[in-house]
Design a protein around this motif. Structure first.
Motif, PDB file in Angstrom:
ATOM      1  N   PRO A   1       0.815  -1.226   0.000  1.00 38.81           N
ATOM      2  CA  PRO A   1       0.000   0.000   0.000  1.00 38.81           C
ATOM      3  C   PRO A   1       0.849   1.276   0.000  1.00 38.81           C
ATOM      4  N   PHE A   2       2.091   1.159   0.500  1.00 36.22           N
ATOM      5  CA  PHE A   2       2.912   2.362   0.654  1.00 36.22           C
ATOM      6  C   PHE A   2       3.639   2.764  -0.637  1.00 36.22           C
ATOM      7  N   PHE A   3       3.469   1.949  -1.682  1.00 35.04           N
ATOM      8  CA  PHE A   3       3.982   2.365  -2.997  1.00 35.04           C
ATOM      9  C   PHE A   3       2.958   3.234  -3.735  1.00 35.04           C
ATOM     10  N   SER A   4       1.666   3.020  -3.416  1.00 29.99           N
ATOM     11  CA  SER A   4       0.659   3.692  -4.240  1.00 29.99           C
ATOM     12  C   SER A   4      -0.401   4.421  -3.403  1.00 29.99           C
ATOM     13  N   THR A   5      -1.058   3.716  -2.492  1.00 33.47           N
ATOM     14  CA  THR A   5      -2.158   4.353  -1.764  1.00 33.47           C
ATOM     15  C   THR A   5      -1.628   5.416  -0.786  1.00 33.47           C
ATOM     16  N   VAL A   6      -0.676   4.998   0.044  1.00 34.35           N
ATOM     17  CA  VAL A   6      -0.118   5.937   1.036  1.00 34.35           C
ATOM     18  C   VAL A   6       1.241   6.411   0.504  1.00 34.35           C
ATOM     19  N   PHE A   7       1.195   7.295  -0.486  1.00 29.77           N
ATOM     20  CA  PHE A   7       2.420   7.630  -1.219  1.00 29.77           C
ATOM     21  C   PHE A   7       2.993   9.004  -0.845  1.00 29.77           C
ATOM     22  N   GLY A   8       2.298   9.735   0.045  1.00 31.70           N
ATOM     23  CA  GLY A   8       2.717  11.111   0.318  1.00 31.70           C
ATOM     24  C   GLY A   8       4.117  11.202   0.913  1.00 31.70           C
ATOM     25  N   ASN A   9       4.649  12.419   0.875  1.00 27.14           N
ATOM     26  CA  ASN A   9       5.952  12.669   1.489  1.00 27.14           C
ATOM     27  C   ASN A   9       5.725  12.919   2.983  1.00 27.14           C
ATOM     28  N   PRO A  10       6.332  12.109   3.852  1.00 30.75           N
ATOM     29  CA  PRO A  10       6.070  12.266   5.291  1.00 30.75           C
ATOM     30  C   PRO A  10       6.359  13.676   5.811  1.00 30.75           C
ATOM     31  N   SER A  11       7.132  14.469   5.058  1.00 38.38           N
ATOM     32  CA  SER A  11       7.412  15.831   5.530  1.00 38.38           C
ATOM     33  C   SER A  11       6.333  16.827   5.091  1.00 38.38           C
ATOM     34  N   SER A  12       5.371  16.397   4.263  1.00 33.50           N
ATOM     35  CA  SER A  12       4.326  17.316   3.800  1.00 33.50           C
ATOM     36  C   SER A  12       3.264  17.494   4.884  1.00 33.50           C
ATOM     37  N   MET A  13       2.694  18.709   4.931  1.00 33.67           N
ATOM     38  CA  MET A  13       1.747  19.045   5.996  1.00 33.67           C
ATOM     39  C   MET A  13       0.333  18.521   5.722  1.00 33.67           C
ATOM     40  N   HIS A  14       0.026  18.226   4.442  1.00 32.72           N
ATOM     41  CA  HIS A  14      -1.359  17.877   4.118  1.00 32.72           C
ATOM     42  C   HIS A  14      -1.688  16.426   4.473  1.00 32.72           C
ATOM     43  N   TYR A  15      -2.932  16.082   4.198  1.00 24.74           N
ATOM     44  CA  TYR A  15      -3.457  14.755   4.531  1.00 24.74           C
ATOM     45  C   TYR A  15      -2.546  13.621   4.042  1.00 24.74           C
ATOM     46  N   PHE A  16      -2.129  13.696   2.765  1.00 24.44           N
ATOM     47  CA  PHE A  16      -1.336  12.599   2.170  1.00 24.44           C
ATOM     48  C   PHE A  16       0.011  12.460   2.896  1.00 24.44           C
ATOM     49  N   GLY A  17       0.619  13.595   3.171  1.00 26.24           N
ATOM     50  CA  GLY A  17       1.892  13.574   3.892  1.00 26.24           C
ATOM     51  C   GLY A  17       1.729  13.038   5.306  1.00 26.24           C
ATOM     52  N   GLN A  18       0.671  13.478   5.960  1.00 26.01           N
ATOM     53  CA  GLN A  18       0.478  13.080   7.359  1.00 26.01           C
ATOM     54  C   GLN A  18       0.165  11.588   7.503  1.00 26.01           C
ATOM     55  N   LYS A  19      -0.516  11.029   6.494  1.00 34.59           N
ATOM     56  CA  LYS A  19      -0.767   9.581   6.492  1.00 34.59           C
ATOM     57  C   LYS A  19       0.562   8.826   6.468  1.00 34.59           C
ATOM     58  N   ALA A  20       1.456   9.272   5.581  1.00 31.79           N
ATOM     59  CA  ALA A  20       2.770   8.620   5.466  1.00 31.79           C
ATOM     60  C   ALA A  20       3.584   8.845   6.743  1.00 31.79           C
ATOM     61  N   GLU A  21       3.509  10.055   7.266  1.00 25.28           N
ATOM     62  CA  GLU A  21       4.280  10.341   8.480  1.00 25.28           C
ATOM     63  C   GLU A  21       3.798   9.480   9.646  1.00 25.28           C
ATOM     64  N   GLY A  22       2.471   9.335   9.717  1.00 27.45           N
ATOM     65  CA  GLY A  22       1.896   8.498  10.780  1.00 27.45           C
ATOM     66  C   GLY A  22       2.435   7.073  10.680  1.00 27.45           C
ATOM     67  N   ALA A  23       2.546   6.567   9.454  1.00 23.89           N
ATOM     68  CA  ALA A  23       3.038   5.193   9.264  1.00 23.89           C
ATOM     69  C   ALA A  23       4.502   5.088   9.706  1.00 23.89           C
ATOM     70  N   VAL A  24       5.302   6.077   9.323  1.00 21.59           N
ATOM     71  CA  VAL A  24       6.735   6.047   9.689  1.00 21.59           C
ATOM     72  C   VAL A  24       6.892   6.128  11.214  1.00 21.59           C
ATOM     73  N   GLU A  25       6.106   6.982  11.841  1.00 22.17           N
ATOM     74  CA  GLU A  25       6.236   7.118  13.305  1.00 22.17           C
ATOM     75  C   GLU A  25       5.775   5.851  14.022  1.00 22.17           C
ATOM     76  N   LEU A  26       4.726   5.228  13.466  1.00 22.41           N
ATOM     77  CA  LEU A  26       4.277   3.959  14.053  1.00 22.41           C
ATOM     78  C   LEU A  26       5.354   2.885  13.856  1.00 22.41           C
ATOM     79  N   ALA A  27       5.999   2.907  12.696  1.00 24.64           N
ATOM     80  CA  ALA A  27       7.074   1.948  12.419  1.00 24.64           C
ATOM     81  C   ALA A  27       8.207   2.114  13.448  1.00 24.64           C
ATOM     82  N   ARG A  28       8.496   3.344  13.748  1.00 26.17           N
ATOM     83  CA  ARG A  28       9.561   3.626  14.727  1.00 26.17           C
ATOM     84  C   ARG A  28       9.204   3.002  16.082  1.00 26.17           C
ATOM     85  N   GLN A  29       7.943   3.216  16.475  1.00 29.82           N
ATOM     86  CA  GLN A  29       7.508   2.644  17.775  1.00 29.82           C
ATOM     87  C   GLN A  29       7.518   1.119  17.740  1.00 29.82           C
TER      88      GLN A  29
END
Ligand SMILES: Cc1ncc(COP(=O)(O)O)c(C=O)c1O
Length: 388
Positions: A24-52
């Motif tokens: 899913p992270f190649f296409s559906t959740v493709f935003g840049n984790p540094s972007s402020m908008h919805y798409f970016g925040q979805k990706a950022e949320g995934a990266v932060e969860l991965a860290r935890q």
């Protein structure tokens, strides 16, 4: 021909469950984790969860997880980032590494010596490749910027007493890094019960994707970033996150930890059978590395009068993939530094072979390999002596 892969220390196939996690992270959740908008925040949320999830898997709540491009980059960041920071702050100018490090550590330390003026000392190991603790205690002092000792050796499988080494560094307040690239797949790593400051790993050694890894860094330690730019990884490593690969690495880590006990028990039986039979059947063979404290999937030998690369090629032609020394050294005709550091004669060290088993290795594969090895060694020896 059915080919048999016995080189799991070089790399592992990606687990299907890991690929499913990544997709899913190649296409559906493709935003840049540094972007402020919805798409970016979805990706950022995934990266932060991965860290935890990594912190939870390794009990590493007191550590920052710095995502990198793999074991090599993690080692580089730990060594160079720490050495330069420490010299700047404390004036410390010595680097201590063991004599059996992977080139990702050794070449980095050598560069720090050659171009940055650090004093580099290679710590002694015993005949099995374990750190000589008393020599280490006599060598470490306040002028050391960083110590790096490999957790489990890629070429000879030896496991170091890492917690003991980390404690010695902690007593002296010297930062301690360990390259755990080979260890993570097979050994229990509990970061809440040791004194390690920095620990490197990469996903492709535990059924995750290549090109992604992490450096665990104690939260109270600072290092100089090696890749500068944006403020990703809280400034420790710039660059847009490789989100699908990070997600794959986390899943692979969780799976390998869940399945470790079962896999290790099974692999140890196959490994011990392989070692026993090689030593019995192949005249002039010798186990390299520690006979007891070694990775459960790892068997490594030197074989008298046989060149390791000739052996590797002949086995490949017969359908078996193994390695001579370490995969990174293919084509290098000089004996491995690791085998010389454990005191082997250069001529004998040239005859090295490493056989590493994995999740799908069967007893039949091991038996077929044993027969092929005996034949191949025999024919190499005969051709050398002019009999063939
Ligand atoms: C002990 C050790 N350190 C570092 C590395 C390099 O890791 P990567 O391939 O993820 O860059 C390897 C890979 O063979 C290794 O075995």
């Amino acid at each position: 021909m059915d080919r048999i892969y016995l080189d799991y220390a070089a790399s592992t196939p990606i687990d299907k469950r890991v690929i499913d996690e990544m997709l899913p992270f190649f296409s559906t959740v493709f935003g840049n984790p540094s972007s402020m908008h919805y798409f970016g925040q979805k990706a950022e949320g995934a990266v932060e969860l991965a860290r935890q999830r990594i912190q939870n898997a390794l009990n590493a709540q007191d550590y920052d997880v710095i995502f990198t491009s793999g074991g090599t980059e993690s080692d580089n960041l730990a060594l160079r980032g720490m050495a330069l920071k420490e010299r700047n702050e404390r004036g410390s100018n010595r680097i201590l590494i063991s004599g059996v490090e992977h080139h990702a550590v050794l070449a980095t330390a050598e560069q720090l010596k050659k171009y940055y003026g650090f004093e580099l000392e290679l710590l002694r190991v015993d005949v099995n490749g374990k750190l000589d603790i008393s020599q280490f205690i006599n060598t470490i002092d306040n002028n050391v910027a960083v110590v790096s000792v490999i957790y489990a050796n890629n070429e000879i499988g030896t496991i170091n007493p890492i917690n003991e080494i980390a404690m010695i560094c902690r007593d002296k307040e010297i930062p301690f890094h360990t390259d755990a690239v080979q260890a993570v797949a097979h050994l229990e790593i509990n970061m809440s019960s040791n004194e390690i400051d920095l620990l490197s790993f990469g996903a492709h050694k535990f059924y995750g994707p290549k090109g992604v890894g992490a450096l665990l860094k104690k939260k109270d330690i600072e290092l100089l970033p090696q890749i500068t730019g944006g403020m990703q990884e809280r400034g420790s490593r710039a660059g847009t996150h490789n989100v699908p690969y990070i997600m794959g690495m986390v899943k692979a880590l969780e799976l390998v930890i869940d399945e470790r006990e079962f896999d290790s028990t099974r692999l140890k039986i196959l490994r011990d059978k392989l070692i026993e039979e090689v030593l019995k059947k192949i005249q002039g063979s010798k186990l390299t590395g520690d006979p007891v404290d070694r990775l459960p999937n790892h068997a490594s030998f030197v074989i008298d009068g046989v060149n390791g690369n000739d052996l590797l090629i002949a086995l490949d032609i017969a359908g078996f993939a193994v390695s001579s020394g370490s995969a990174c050294k293919v084509g290098n005709p000089t004996p491995s530094d690791v085998l010389l550091a454990i005191g082997l004669e250069p001529a004998l060290a040239m005859g090295s072979i490493r056989v590493t088993l994995g999740k799908t290795t069967t007893i039949n594969e091991v038996n077929n390999f044993l027969s092929a090895l005996a034949q191949v060694v025999d024919s190499i020896r005969k051709s050398k002596s002019g009999v063939l």
